[in-house]
Design an enzyme around this catalytic site. Structure first.
Site, PDB file in Angstrom:
ATOM      1  N   LYS A  22       0.870  -1.088  -0.183  1.00 56.58           N
ATOM      2  CA  LYS A  22       0.123   0.081   0.208  1.00 56.58           C
ATOM      3  C   LYS A  22       1.107   1.309   0.034  1.00 56.58           C
ATOM      4  O   LYS A  22       0.845   2.255  -0.772  1.00 56.58           O
ATOM      5  CB  LYS A  22      -1.056   0.010   1.224  1.00 56.58           C
ATOM      6  CG  LYS A  22      -1.460   1.337   1.523  1.00 56.58           C
ATOM      7  CD  LYS A  22      -2.259   1.415   2.681  1.00 56.58           C
ATOM      8  CE  LYS A  22      -1.592   1.503   3.890  1.00 56.58           C
ATOM      9  NZ  LYS A  22      -1.084   2.869   4.447  1.00 56.58           N
ATOM     10  N   ASN A  23       1.960   1.245   0.798  1.00 59.02           N
ATOM     11  CA  ASN A  23       2.706   2.634   1.063  1.00 59.02           C
ATOM     12  C   ASN A  23       3.716   2.570  -0.182  1.00 59.02           C
ATOM     13  O   ASN A  23       4.436   3.733   0.011  1.00 59.02           O
ATOM     14  CB  ASN A  23       3.294   2.410   2.313  1.00 59.02           C
ATOM     15  CG  ASN A  23       2.540   2.683   3.366  1.00 59.02           C
ATOM     16  OD1 ASN A  23       1.172   3.013   3.129  1.00 59.02           O
ATOM     17  ND2 ASN A  23       2.629   2.499   4.628  1.00 59.02           N
ATOM     18  N   CYS A 122      -4.908  13.057  13.383  1.00 54.38           N
ATOM     19  CA  CYS A 122      -5.077  11.405  13.110  1.00 54.38           C
ATOM     20  C   CYS A 122      -5.052  10.613  14.333  1.00 54.38           C
ATOM     21  O   CYS A 122      -4.576  10.925  15.461  1.00 54.38           O
ATOM     22  CB  CYS A 122      -3.983  11.414  12.402  1.00 54.38           C
ATOM     23  SG  CYS A 122      -3.356   9.425  12.125  1.00 54.38           S
ATOM     24  N   ARG A 127       0.926  14.653  13.284  1.00 51.58           N
ATOM     25  CA  ARG A 127       1.013  14.114  11.862  1.00 51.58           C
ATOM     26  C   ARG A 127       0.875  15.274  10.957  1.00 51.58           C
ATOM     27  O   ARG A 127       0.487  15.423   9.923  1.00 51.58           O
ATOM     28  CB  ARG A 127       0.450  12.947  11.512  1.00 51.58           C
ATOM     29  CG  ARG A 127       0.595  11.980  12.187  1.00 51.58           C
ATOM     30  CD  ARG A 127      -0.145  10.564  11.436  1.00 51.58           C
ATOM     31  NE  ARG A 127       0.713  10.348  10.394  1.00 51.58           N
ATOM     32  CZ  ARG A 127       0.313   9.252   9.604  1.00 51.58           C
ATOM     33  NH1 ARG A 127      -0.664   8.524   9.772  1.00 51.58           N
ATOM     34  NH2 ARG A 127       1.282   8.821   8.567  1.00 51.58           N
ATOM     35  N   ASP A 310       4.897   0.380  12.133  1.00 56.76           N
ATOM     36  CA  ASP A 310       3.879  -0.333  11.685  1.00 56.76           C
ATOM     37  C   ASP A 310       3.575  -1.558  11.838  1.00 56.76           C
ATOM     38  O   ASP A 310       2.503  -2.388  11.618  1.00 56.76           O
ATOM     39  CB  ASP A 310       3.796   0.044  10.031  1.00 56.76           C
ATOM     40  CG  ASP A 310       3.533   1.174   9.536  1.00 56.76           C
ATOM     41  OD1 ASP A 310       3.563   1.707   8.436  1.00 56.76           O
ATOM     42  OD2 ASP A 310       3.240   2.307  10.555  1.00 56.76           O
ATOM     43  N   ARG A 402      -8.349  -0.879   4.946  1.00 63.04           N
ATOM     44  CA  ARG A 402      -7.436   0.095   4.346  1.00 63.04           C
ATOM     45  C   ARG A 402      -6.072  -0.364   3.804  1.00 63.04           C
ATOM     46  O   ARG A 402      -5.808   0.381   2.724  1.00 63.04           O
ATOM     47  CB  ARG A 402      -7.289   1.490   5.128  1.00 63.04           C
ATOM     48  CG  ARG A 402      -8.768   2.019   5.765  1.00 63.04           C
ATOM     49  CD  ARG A 402      -8.060   3.092   6.473  1.00 63.04           C
ATOM     50  NE  ARG A 402      -7.396   3.900   5.785  1.00 63.04           N
ATOM     51  CZ  ARG A 402      -7.274   5.042   6.087  1.00 63.04           C
ATOM     52  NH1 ARG A 402      -7.801   5.805   7.144  1.00 63.04           N
ATOM     53  NH2 ARG A 402      -6.627   5.947   5.225  1.00 63.04           N
TER      54      ARG A 402
HETATM   55  C1  EPZ Z   1       4.452   6.863   6.632  1.00 63.86           C
HETATM   56  O1  EPZ Z   1       3.650   7.962   6.823  1.00 63.86           O
HETATM   57  C2  EPZ Z   1       3.504   5.738   6.281  1.00 63.86           C
HETATM   58  N1  EPZ Z   1       2.481   5.989   5.323  1.00 63.86           N
HETATM   59  C3  EPZ Z   1       3.010   5.088   7.857  1.00 63.86           C
HETATM   60  O2  EPZ Z   1       2.348   4.158   7.537  1.00 63.86           O
HETATM   61  C4  EPZ Z   1       4.388   4.843   8.567  1.00 63.86           C
HETATM   62  O3  EPZ Z   1       3.772   4.607   9.816  1.00 63.86           O
HETATM   63  C5  EPZ Z   1       5.192   6.354   8.611  1.00 63.86           C
HETATM   64  O4  EPZ Z   1       5.469   6.564   7.227  1.00 63.86           O
HETATM   65  C6  EPZ Z   1       6.429   5.787   9.376  1.00 63.86           C
HETATM   66  O5  EPZ Z   1       7.022   4.654   8.719  1.00 63.86           O
HETATM   67  C7  EPZ Z   1       2.647   6.082   4.197  1.00 63.86           C
HETATM   68  O6  EPZ Z   1       3.608   5.801   3.559  1.00 63.86           O
HETATM   69  C8  EPZ Z   1       1.363   6.434   3.351  1.00 63.86           C
HETATM   70  P1  EPZ Z   1       6.367  10.223   8.417  1.00 63.86           P
HETATM   71  P2  EPZ Z   1       4.118   9.330   6.915  1.00 63.86           P
HETATM   72  O7  EPZ Z   1       6.071  11.532   7.905  1.00 63.86           O
HETATM   73  O8  EPZ Z   1       5.183   9.701   5.907  1.00 63.86           O
HETATM   74  C9  EPZ Z   1       6.687  13.578  11.922  1.00 63.86           C
HETATM   75  C10 EPZ Z   1       0.374   2.557   7.773  1.00 63.86           C
HETATM   76  O9  EPZ Z   1       0.044   1.815   8.978  1.00 63.86           O
HETATM   77  N2  EPZ Z   1       6.550  14.556  10.678  1.00 63.86           N
HETATM   78  O10 EPZ Z   1       7.453   9.553   7.967  1.00 63.86           O
HETATM   79  O11 EPZ Z   1       3.159  10.240   7.176  1.00 63.86           O
HETATM   80  C11 EPZ Z   1       5.264  12.835  11.892  1.00 63.86           C
HETATM   81  O12 EPZ Z   1       4.268  13.383  12.687  1.00 63.86           O
HETATM   82  C12 EPZ Z   1       0.849   4.130   7.892  1.00 63.86           C
HETATM   83  O13 EPZ Z   1       0.525   1.932   6.748  1.00 63.86           O
HETATM   84  C13 EPZ Z   1       6.432  15.950  11.055  1.00 63.86           C
HETATM   85  O14 EPZ Z   1       6.635  16.431  12.071  1.00 63.86           O
HETATM   86  O15 EPZ Z   1       5.149   9.592   8.453  1.00 63.86           O
HETATM   87  C14 EPZ Z   1       5.808  11.611  12.749  1.00 63.86           C
HETATM   88  O16 EPZ Z   1       5.953  11.753  14.016  1.00 63.86           O
HETATM   89  C15 EPZ Z   1       0.708   4.328   9.151  1.00 63.86           C
HETATM   90  N3  EPZ Z   1       6.369  16.736  10.008  1.00 63.86           N
HETATM   91  C16 EPZ Z   1       7.195  11.650  12.118  1.00 63.86           C
HETATM   92  O17 EPZ Z   1       7.618  12.778  11.633  1.00 63.86           O
HETATM   93  C17 EPZ Z   1       6.206  16.511   8.565  1.00 63.86           C
HETATM   94  O18 EPZ Z   1       6.263  17.199   7.897  1.00 63.86           O
HETATM   95  C18 EPZ Z   1       7.400  10.365  10.952  1.00 63.86           C
HETATM   96  O19 EPZ Z   1       6.439  10.564  10.229  1.00 63.86           O
HETATM   97  C19 EPZ Z   1       6.017  15.142   8.249  1.00 63.86           C
HETATM   98  C20 EPZ Z   1       6.294  14.147   9.407  1.00 63.86           C
END
Ligand code: EPZ
Length: 435
Positions: A22-23, A122, A127, A310, A402
């Protein structure tokens, strides 16, 4: 509302097949915005988030055909953005899936403008997408926020030197897609190294992009003026594979997980072995897991190649069956223990303090009616119900749909007593934003 009915007690035995990631599928579909030509993606999972992405891209002018219709493999999808009629990601769609914000970079790169609804809160954490915005502004975009929407404009994005304040998966992907059509060279540092990033880069390279270092923390991109169409097969889903490995271990079964990528599962396999499961890599795409006497082992979620956040919830379910005290530390998201209370309702012994949960096992779980709150939390409840005494009812399984393709059929195929009440793809209007 769909429910799962699960009777626990059966060891899972047999072969179970993993679907596409999915990702990887979500950013790869968004990448089609970057060209007027046709992009064909293979190994696309039939899950709800892909449906949502399809609706999103169609609303912006894409022509999308599912495999069979295009005379192609069933899990393939053909996407053509000959015209980008409406570079707007509407709130109605974005509110159901945060990953919709992945269209921001590609829209600005292709159309010089974008209007994207801000993803709200969320279930697993705040996020924000501030790092996406910061990077795009550095590349020359002007971005304002009005009425819950980001309004972005840029003549042509410029290559720059970017250092991410913290590692972000979709942030890296969004900026990568912005950089491939930018003027000049972009150097990105402190990038996410997740396999999904390298997968997206491989697709973009097949479309004519100039990228080096994807999969490492430093990525260099030389912008080109145009990208062409391509055919690309996305990665198998490493989190679905990890979930099935835990299912085999927690039920004391003997499972062969196929169509996965064993090299993406290092941290999960190492932890399962530490916890007493027997894991064998039978080939690059096949892993065997057999249950054993489970013993406590601690986890701490990290960015790839560390233990994936995850897989945290699924691992917590396993820890409820392990001898001793396991600590589960969640370092990526600030609120990702929603499943702990539901597992406790089944008789698990879990204490949560801030970002650390301590799990004392083994606990004899008893079946109960439980509520799914987000995608991975739902998977952990399915795993717990597979070992609980009696029949559990899992509510709101739309969360699991999902990101898992017909999980109840796959698990039933290896001996689980699981059935669905309700209809997989029934239209929903109250879906809230999670994952
Ligand atoms: C991706 O989310 C995945 N989703 C998530 O999978 C996964 O949990 C996550 O990466 C971490 O591995 C997809 O790929 C669609 P991040 P993403 O930006 O990219 C903070 C699932 O279960 N952050 O790496 O949204 C954020 O809040 C899902 O399939 C900021 O502060 O995660 C988090 O604490 C859930 N500012 C951390 O960084 C930003 O602009 C990592 O988030 C971006 C992120």
């Amino acid at each position: 509302m769909d429910k799962f009915v699960i009777r626990g007690g059966n060891p899972l035995v047999g072969t179970i097949r993993v679907s596409g990631a999915k990702n990887s599928a979500l950013p790869s579909m968004a990448a089609a915005i970057l060209t007027e030509d046709e992009v064909i993606l293979e190994n696309i999972p039939q899950v709800r988030d892909i449906e949502t992405e399809r609706r999103l891209l169609t609303s912006m002018g894409a022509q999308i055909f599912q495999g069979e219709v295009a005379g192609d493999a069933p899990n393939s999808i053909s996407i053509s953005f000959r015209t980008l009629s409406d570079p707007v990601a509407k709130y109605e769609i974005v509110k159901t899936m945060r990953a919709s914000s992945l269209v921001l970079g590609p829209l600005i790169a292709r159309a010089g403008m974008a209007r994207v609804a801000m993803p709200g809160g969320c279930a697993i954490g705040g996020r924000p997408i501030d790092l996406h915005i910061k990077g795009l502004e550095k590349m020359g975009a002007t971005i304002t926020q009005e009425h819950g929407y980001l309004e972005a404009r840029a003549e042509r994005l410029k290559g720059v030197h970017l250092v991410f304040d913290r590692i972000t998966v979709t942030g890296t992907e969004d900026l990568l897609m912005a950089a491939v059509l930018a003027e000049g060279e972009t150097l990105m540092e402190n990038c996410a190294r997740e396999p999904e990033v390298a997968d997206l880069a491989a697709l973009l390279t097949a479309m004519g992009a100039k990228i080096e270092g994807a999969g490492t923390s430093t990525i260099r991109v030389r912008g080109v003026s145009r990208l062409r169409g391509a055919r690309y097969r996305i990665n198998p889903d490493r989190i679905e594979a990890g979930t099935f490995l835990v299912a085999g271990a927690i039920t004391g079964g003997d499972l062969i997980v196929t169509n996965c990528n064993a090299s993406h599962l290092g941290a999960v396999i190492a932890k399962l072995e530490e916890a007493g499961a027997r894991v064998e890599i039978l080939g690059p795409d096949t892993v065997r897991v057999r249950g054993g006497k489970l013993r406590a082992a601690n986890i701490s979620t990290e960015e790839y190649p560390g233990f994936p956040t995850d897989m945290q919830a699924q691992y917590m379910a396993l820890a409820t069956q392990a001898e001793g005290l396991s600590t589960v530390e969640e370092n990526i998201f600030e609120n990702r223990f929603m499943h702990a209370q539901e597992l406790a309702r089944m008789g698990a012994n879990i204490k949560v303090e801030g970002r650390t949960a301590t799990v004392r096992g083994p606990a004899a779980l008893s079946a109960a009616a439980v509520m799914c709150s987000d995608l991975r939390a739902s998977a952990s409840l399915v795993l717990a119900a597979l070992v609980a005494d009696g029949e559990s009812i899992l509510d709101r399984v739309y969360h699991i749909d999902r990101g898992y393709e017909r999980i109840e059929e796959k698990l039933a195929g290896v001996g689980a007593q699981i059935r669905r009440m309700g209809n997989v793809f029934a239209p929903r209007n109250d879906e809230t934003n999670a994952d």
